[in-house]
Design a protein around this motif. Structure first.
Motif, PDB file in Angstrom:
ATOM      1  N   ALA A  45     -12.150 -11.139  11.428  1.00 37.47           N
ATOM      2  CA  ALA A  45     -12.171  -9.932  10.600  1.00 37.47           C
ATOM      3  C   ALA A  45     -12.744 -10.227   9.221  1.00 37.47           C
TER       4      ALA A  45
ATOM      5  N   ALA B 232      -3.245  -5.319  13.881  1.00 35.34           N
ATOM      6  CA  ALA B 232      -4.567  -4.691  13.942  1.00 35.34           C
ATOM      7  C   ALA B 232      -4.886  -3.964  12.640  1.00 35.34           C
ATOM      8  N   GLU B 233      -3.868  -3.329  12.031  1.00 36.45           N
ATOM      9  CA  GLU B 233      -4.076  -2.648  10.752  1.00 36.45           C
ATOM     10  C   GLU B 233      -4.454  -3.642   9.653  1.00 36.45           C
TER      11      GLU B 233
ATOM     12  N   ARG C  60     -11.114  -6.546   6.990  1.00 40.62           N
ATOM     13  CA  ARG C  60     -12.512  -6.272   7.342  1.00 40.62           C
ATOM     14  C   ARG C  60     -13.157  -5.315   6.328  1.00 40.62           C
ATOM     15  N   ARG C  61     -12.393  -4.336   5.836  1.00 42.70           N
ATOM     16  CA  ARG C  61     -12.937  -3.299   4.958  1.00 42.70           C
ATOM     17  C   ARG C  61     -12.914  -3.669   3.474  1.00 42.70           C
TER      18      ARG C  61
ATOM     19  N   ASP D  17      -7.983  -4.839  10.113  1.00 45.70           N
ATOM     20  CA  ASP D  17      -8.942  -3.810   9.706  1.00 45.70           C
ATOM     21  C   ASP D  17      -9.027  -3.733   8.181  1.00 45.70           C
TER      22      ASP D  17
ATOM     23  N   LYS E 190      -0.071   2.253   7.593  1.00 46.67           N
ATOM     24  CA  LYS E 190      -1.502   2.461   7.332  1.00 46.67           C
ATOM     25  C   LYS E 190      -1.900   1.580   6.151  1.00 46.67           C
TER      26      LYS E 190
ATOM     27  N   ARG F 151      -4.537  -0.264   3.713  1.00 45.34           N
ATOM     28  CA  ARG F 151      -5.879  -0.356   3.131  1.00 45.34           C
ATOM     29  C   ARG F 151      -5.759  -1.131   1.825  1.00 45.34           C
TER      30      ARG F 151
END
Length: 532
Positions: free
Chosen positions: A504, A479-480, A486-487, A483, A312, A314
């Motif tokens: 992205a 994909a993680e 992107r964030r 993302d 995960k 971030r």
């Protein structure tokens, strides 16, 4: 021919594979798949003879051509051309020819005669090894992998990481080994080179194992698939092409689920009946027999495969900074007489997104290393702005200290975090238990990527320098990362050949190397991404 018997592979105390037997014969083109960290890279190292299994044997019936994820080329002063020719021992022969040619023009008749004799011997050796056609073959392979003639005459130390990897791939293909073991061979290749490699592997007559996240390559080349299941530590062998494998694996999963449900239902019935019968002393033996039948029924059915976990990811909330946290002015870099780029100016505003494009060797990685303070420019300077917190992801993972453990690397990136919090972050990146005590040197390419990204996450960086962050990742992990890009609310300078990564990022500007031209991003630049 390569034969493995009853192979057992471990990473420390963790079991990766057991009781695996298979062979790779001429014409077998095998796609080795499984999630990141399953043990694919470890397995290919053992098959290549660069590691030892915990148990079992590997018998090699001929020469092996092995491309690891992170090729180490040894002498960086050797010319790229000679590195390739060395695969057949031709580099020394060609060097003797060139030396003899020079001495054949000497004023001394004795020196000329001696040089002519040496030339004749070297030419005979060259002819025995394939002659001048072999040199042409090496040059042709290199050209098809995006290595022009001028690059072949440069020392390896002047080449980018992507160019050095292409040299290693060219060397291995030129060697003509009976069996190829290729770990992510399309990394750093542009679209044309990938297309050529697919065609080459389609026509290759030897045995092949390829690890790749390039579905197009797998679809075009493999006729068998080995799935290394990390949850069961087993190797599932499918003697079929890629598309049929995908269908068959889904069918197998559905069958296992049905068998498991049926077995559980029957076992529940037996256990319920056994519980009823235990109340009567005369039927206690029968009740025990029913309970044993239920246990055997469940033991004989393979459990449903646990879903592969995905890190995960971030990226951090960026620390506060001034309006322009990073600027660079009049940067230039050369290696000897080779000018990489010159006159590059760049201003990274808070929250801005910049993609750096250019052919391999244009200096993209070098620029990021200069911005990160790892290399010094020949001219110009990099100026940190107010509150700058840099986070650098290096495509060759050189920010990792491979002599230290996973846990120690993370602690160095986050000295203010206590060990419990560090372990929690590592756990979210799929490093848990004994995994955190492994030295970074033994990690696969995908695991090194996860560790490097985990170190970024705890950095509080407000400017990220990302050099090929999606290399070596399986589709779910990629994909993680996309993302996370992107964030992310901070500024990003991105080097990539992955069109999905640029999409992205949604860049506002593009920097073109080696010319240093900066422009507002527009979709017309998208065609240059795969050439990066």
């Amino acid at each position: 021919m390569l034969v493995a018997r009853d192979l057992e592979i471990r990473a420390g105390a963790r079991l990766l594979l057991e009781h695996a037997s298979f062979q790779i014969a001429a014409g077998d083109k095998i796609g080795l798949v499984g999630r990141n960290g399953a043990g694919k890279t470890t397995m290919t190292k053992i098959l290549a003879g660069e590691g030892q299994p915990a148990a079992g044997t590997v018998t090699r019936g001929g020469p092996i051509g092995y491309l690891p994820q992170d090729p180490r080329t040894g002498d960086l002063d050797i010319l790229a051309k000679n590195r390739i020719l060395a695969a057949r021992g031709l580099d020394a022969v060609v060097a003797r020819l060139r030396d003899a040619e020079l001495k054949m023009g000497d004023d001394s008749e004795a020196v000329r005669d001696q040089a002519m004799a040496k030339y004749a011997r070297a030419e005979a050796e060259l002819a025995a090894a394939g002659g001048y056609a072999a040199e042409s073959e090496a040059a042709r392979i290199a050209s098809n992998l995006g290595l022009p003639e001028r690059v072949l005459h440069q020392p390896l130390r002047t080449l980018s990481g992507g160019q050095r990897r292409r040299v290693e791939l060219a060397r291995i293909l030129f060697a003509g080994a009976e069996t190829l073991l290729l770990d992510e061979p399309t990394n750093h290749l542009d679209a044309d080179s990938i297309g050529w490699l697919r065609s080459y592997l389609q026509g290759y007559s030897g045995g092949l194992i390829v690890i790749s996240h390039d579905v197009g390559l797998l679809s075009a080349t493999v006729n068998k698939v080995f799935h290394l299941d990390a949850n069961r530590a087993e190797l599932d062998i499918y003697s079929m092409d890629w598309k049929r494998y995908l269908l068959q694996r889904e069918t197998d999963e559905k069958r296992r689920r049905r068998e498991r449900l049926n077995a559980e239902r029957k076992a529940d019935q037996l256990l319920t009946q056994a519980d009823k019968m235990r109340a009567k002393a005369t039927k206690a033996t029968a009740a025990q027999n029913m309970a044993r039948r239920a246990e055997r029924l469940l033991a004989g059915i393979e459990g449903e495969r646990a879903a592969d976990r995905v890190a995960k990811i971030r990226f951090p909330d960026p620390a506060p900074s001034g309006k322009t946290p990073l600027t660079a002015a009049d940067l230039s870099k050369s290696y000897g007489s080779l000018e990489v780029f010159t006159g590059v100016d760049l201003a990274i505003d808070r929250g801005s997104q910049v993609v750096v494009l250019g052919l391999n060797g244009a200096g993209k990685t070098t620029l990021l290393r200069i911005l990160a303070g790892i290399e010094e420019p020949d001219t110009g300077e990099v100026r940190p702005g107010h509150g700058l917190r840099l986070g650098y992801y290096a495509q060759e993972h050189e920010t990792l200290d491979t002599s230290r453990t996973v846990l120690a690397n993370m602690k160095s990136a986050a000295p203010d975090l206590n060990e419990t919090d560090v372990r929690k972050v590592l756990g979210s990146f799929l490093f848990s238990g004994d995994d955190v005590e492994k030295p970074a040197a033994v990690l696969s390419g995908g695991e090194k990527t996860r560790l490097a990204l985990a170190m970024l996450v705890v950095s509080s960086a407000n400017v990220l320098l990302l050099d090929e962050p999606t290399n070596n990742l399986d589709p779910a992990s990629r994909a993680e990362v996309l993302d996370a890009i992107r964030r992310y609310a901070g500024a990003v300078v991105l080097v990539t050949h992955d069109e999905g990564a640029v999409e992205a990022l949604d860049p506002d500007r593009v920097l073109l190397l080696p010319d240093g031209v900066e422009d507002l991003w527009n979709p017309d630049y998208a065609d240059l991404i795969s050439l990066a």
